[in-house]
Design a protein around this motif. Structure first.
Motif, mmCIF file in Angstrom:
data_model
loop_
_atom_site.group_PDB
_atom_site.id
_atom_site.type_symbol
_atom_site.label_atom_id
_atom_site.label_comp_id
_atom_site.label_asym_id
_atom_site.label_seq_id
_atom_site.Cartn_x
_atom_site.Cartn_y
_atom_site.Cartn_z
ATOM 1 N N GLY A 178 -3.529 10.847 -25.041
ATOM 2 C CA GLY A 178 -2.504 10.761 -24.003
ATOM 3 C C GLY A 178 -1.535 11.922 -24.057
ATOM 4 N N ALA A 179 -1.365 12.522 -25.248
ATOM 5 C CA ALA A 179 -0.445 13.652 -25.383
ATOM 6 C C ALA A 179 -0.916 14.874 -24.587
ATOM 7 C CB ALA A 179 -0.289 14.025 -26.854
ATOM 8 N N PHE A 180 -2.183 14.900 -24.175
ATOM 9 C CA PHE A 180 -2.711 16.017 -23.397
ATOM 10 C C PHE A 180 -2.555 15.737 -21.904
ATOM 11 C CE2 PHE A 180 -4.808 16.203 -27.486
ATOM 12 C CZ PHE A 180 -4.716 17.557 -27.811
ATOM 13 N N LEU A 181 -1.323 15.415 -21.521
ATOM 14 C CA LEU A 181 -0.946 15.233 -20.114
ATOM 15 C C LEU A 181 -1.800 14.196 -19.399
ATOM 16 C CD1 LEU A 181 -0.206 18.926 -19.086
ATOM 17 C CD2 LEU A 181 1.417 17.144 -19.747
ATOM 18 N N CYS A 182 -2.244 13.172 -20.117
ATOM 19 C CA CYS A 182 -2.876 11.973 -19.557
ATOM 20 C C CYS A 182 -4.316 12.168 -19.087
ATOM 21 C CB CYS A 182 -2.069 11.409 -18.383
ATOM 22 S SG CYS A 182 -0.327 11.115 -18.744
ATOM 23 N N LEU A 183 -4.770 13.377 -18.870
ATOM 24 C CA LEU A 183 -6.076 13.587 -18.228
ATOM 25 C C LEU A 183 -7.244 13.013 -19.024
ATOM 26 C CD1 LEU A 183 -5.582 17.202 -16.819
ATOM 27 C CD2 LEU A 183 -5.367 15.014 -15.630
ATOM 28 N N PRO A 184 -7.317 13.205 -20.357
ATOM 29 C CA PRO A 184 -8.437 12.609 -21.097
ATOM 30 C C PRO A 184 -8.452 11.085 -21.021
ATOM 31 C CG PRO A 184 -7.371 14.318 -22.407
ATOM 32 C CD PRO A 184 -6.493 14.052 -21.232
ATOM 33 N N VAL A 186 -7.459 9.211 -18.501
ATOM 34 C CA VAL A 186 -7.998 8.844 -17.188
ATOM 35 C C VAL A 186 -9.522 8.955 -17.191
ATOM 36 C CG1 VAL A 186 -8.054 9.466 -14.745
ATOM 37 C CG2 VAL A 186 -5.881 9.514 -15.988
ATOM 38 N N TRP A 187 -10.039 9.990 -17.836
ATOM 39 C CA TRP A 187 -11.494 10.195 -17.891
ATOM 40 C C TRP A 187 -12.172 9.095 -18.702
ATOM 41 C CZ3 TRP A 187 -15.265 12.092 -15.357
ATOM 42 C CH2 TRP A 187 -16.488 12.369 -15.961
ATOM 43 N N ILE A 188 -11.595 8.734 -19.854
ATOM 44 C CA ILE A 188 -12.159 7.671 -20.685
ATOM 45 C C ILE A 188 -12.164 6.347 -19.924
ATOM 46 C CG2 ILE A 188 -11.787 6.288 -22.771
ATOM 47 C CD1 ILE A 188 -10.679 8.821 -24.096
ATOM 48 N N LEU A 189 -11.067 6.066 -19.236
ATOM 49 C CA LEU A 189 -11.005 4.845 -18.433
ATOM 50 C C LEU A 189 -12.062 4.839 -17.339
ATOM 51 C CD1 LEU A 189 -7.267 3.920 -17.778
ATOM 52 C CD2 LEU A 189 -9.014 2.507 -18.865
ATOM 53 N N PHE A 190 -12.214 5.975 -16.672
ATOM 54 C CA PHE A 190 -13.202 6.058 -15.587
ATOM 55 C C PHE A 190 -14.609 5.785 -16.112
ATOM 56 C CE2 PHE A 190 -16.342 8.573 -13.253
ATOM 57 C CZ PHE A 190 -16.221 7.999 -11.983
ATOM 58 N N LEU A 191 -14.966 6.366 -17.261
ATOM 59 C CA LEU A 191 -16.298 6.149 -17.820
ATOM 60 C C LEU A 191 -16.525 4.679 -18.159
ATOM 61 C CD1 LEU A 191 -16.755 9.247 -20.185
ATOM 62 C CD2 LEU A 191 -17.723 8.884 -17.907
ATOM 63 N N ASN A 192 -15.527 4.034 -18.750
ATOM 64 C CA ASN A 192 -15.670 2.623 -19.100
ATOM 65 C C ASN A 192 -15.810 1.751 -17.863
ATOM 66 O OD1 ASN A 192 -15.140 1.764 -22.180
ATOM 67 N ND2 ASN A 192 -14.052 3.654 -21.778
ATOM 68 N N MET A 193 -14.998 2.024 -16.841
ATOM 69 C CA MET A 193 -15.074 1.226 -15.617
ATOM 70 C C MET A 193 -16.363 1.511 -14.843
ATOM 71 S SD MET A 193 -12.551 -0.779 -15.759
ATOM 72 C CE MET A 193 -12.859 -0.712 -17.542
ATOM 73 N N ALA A 194 -16.835 2.747 -14.919
ATOM 74 C CA ALA A 194 -18.096 3.073 -14.247
ATOM 75 C C ALA A 194 -19.251 2.316 -14.894
ATOM 76 C CB ALA A 194 -18.338 4.578 -14.307
ATOM 77 N N ASN A 195 -19.271 2.244 -16.233
ATOM 78 C CA ASN A 195 -20.325 1.488 -16.919
ATOM 79 C C ASN A 195 -20.275 0.010 -16.552
ATOM 80 O OD1 ASN A 195 -21.417 3.682 -18.287
ATOM 81 N ND2 ASN A 195 -20.001 3.484 -19.996
ATOM 82 N N LEU A 196 -19.049 -0.531 -16.507
ATOM 83 C CA LEU A 196 -18.914 -1.932 -16.110
ATOM 84 C C LEU A 196 -19.347 -2.127 -14.665
ATOM 85 C CD1 LEU A 196 -17.935 -4.816 -16.691
ATOM 86 C CD2 LEU A 196 -15.632 -4.083 -16.041
ATOM 87 N N GLY A 197 -18.962 -1.210 -13.781
ATOM 88 C CA GLY A 197 -19.333 -1.312 -12.373
ATOM 89 C C GLY A 197 -20.836 -1.230 -12.162
ATOM 90 N N VAL A 198 -21.515 -0.391 -12.957
ATOM 91 C CA VAL A 198 -22.978 -0.299 -12.841
ATOM 92 C C VAL A 198 -23.619 -1.638 -13.184
ATOM 93 C CG1 VAL A 198 -25.035 0.735 -13.876
ATOM 94 C CG2 VAL A 198 -23.121 2.181 -13.219
#
Length: 335
Positions: A178-184, A186-198
């Protein structure tokens, strides 16, 4: 400030402090009082030099003196079971309660994203064919297929340990990155939600969404909540760099970072519980309603823990940070 003149003026005080520290426990009452006074003065000298005329040699010596004097004045203290109990009953739930305005929206938006991805995949056969060949999709979604056997493919104890390790790593990454301006994060969350969505999309297209939810919900409610808490805290840590508020950026980041470190340890315990549920309850022969009920009870217990214990501790002033006496002084002490 003329550093040479400053050093010449106060060198005798520093030497005297060093002399008193070398005596250790053999100090008289008057010498102990003198040591405390010299410790406060030297801490002030160190702050002045660091802010106006930093010199590596002088700063190094004074830093060592102040650290030794502080250990002598405050005494050494070891962590105890009482500290662990206080952390679990006050510090950790208070930190989660205070950061709820970050992780609750994170949870809502992430769940909505997973649902949208699941709907998109479930209603578009061309998207399904892009994921895998028809035969592979049948192997995944058929009764006794890979989605179902995944939870019973290994002995329960080793599977629970593996799940706990993987989830704890994901939560820690959300907190640290999170110290890297939140971007990583957001990416980790997207991957987890994408796997769940699949999974949602493929199983719903096969008419077996109820089976999928029956497998995911018992452990997934608590597991995903822990991940959302970690992600929300990581996002809050990243935003602290952008907007530190009335504090300096360094102090704000230090305070939020310490709270995030405590959150990592606390969430590891939460994920340990979800790993036990995933290893022993999800693949068990219990009826679906009973397995889901266990997951719902675990989730309700966690939310009560946050809102009852955490809310009470937060109103009492707890923030999940370490105690004042364990932190370095943020302002110079009076000489």
């Amino acid at each position: 400030m003329d550093l040479d003149v400053f050093v010449m003026t106060h060198r005798a005080e520093w030497d005297r402090l060093d002399q008193l520290l070398r005596k250790g426990r053999g100090l008289t009452g008057a010498e102990a009082d003198e040591l405390v006074a010299l410790y406060q003065r030297t801490a002030t000298h160190l702050s002045l030099i660091q802010s106006t005329a930093p010199d590596p040699t002088v700063t190094g010596r004074l830093t060592q003196l102040v650290a030794r004097a502080r250990a002598t004045v405050t005494g050494t203290r070891r962590a105890s079971w009482r500290d662990a109990a206080r952390f679990l009953t006050a510090g950790f739930p208070a930190a989660m309660y205070r950061s709820r305005h970050w992780w609750i929206p994170t949870a809502v938006l992430s769940t909505l994203l997973a649902a949208i991805i699941g709907w998109w995949i479930g209603t578009h056969p061309e998207v399904q064919s892009a994921i895998a060949a028809p035969e592979e999709l049948r192997q995944l979604t058929r009764p006794g297929g890979e989605y179902e056997t995944y939870y019973s493919s290994h002995p329960a104890a080793s599977f629970a340990a593996q799940v706990w390790t993987n989830n704890a790593q994901a939560a820690a990454m959300c907190l640290v990155l999170g110290a890297f301006l939140c971007l990583p994060v957001v990416w980790i969350l997207f991957l987890n939600m994408a796997n769940l969505g699949v999974g949602i999309g493929l199983m719903s297209s096969a008419g077996r969404l109820d089976t999928f939810l029956g497998l995911v919900l018992p452990h997934g409610l608590l597991e995903l909540t822990a991940v959302f808490v970690a992600a929300g805290t990581g996002l809050q840590l990243g935003w602290t760099l952008v907007d530190p508020g009335p504090r300096s950026r360094r102090d704000a980041l230090a305070q939020q970072g310490r709270a995030a470190l405590g959150m990592a340890m606390g969430l590891a315990l939460v994920l340990f519980v979800s790993g036990l549920i995933e290893g022993f309850v999800t693949p068990s022969g219990l009826p679906t309603w009973a397995r889901i009920a266990i997951g719902v009870l675990a989730e309700l217990a966690f939310l009560a823990y946050v809102y009852v214990l955490g809310g009470r501790a937060a109103r009492a002033g707890q923030a999940g940070d370490i105690d004042d006496w364990e932190r370095s002084a943020e302002l110079p002490t009076a000489a």
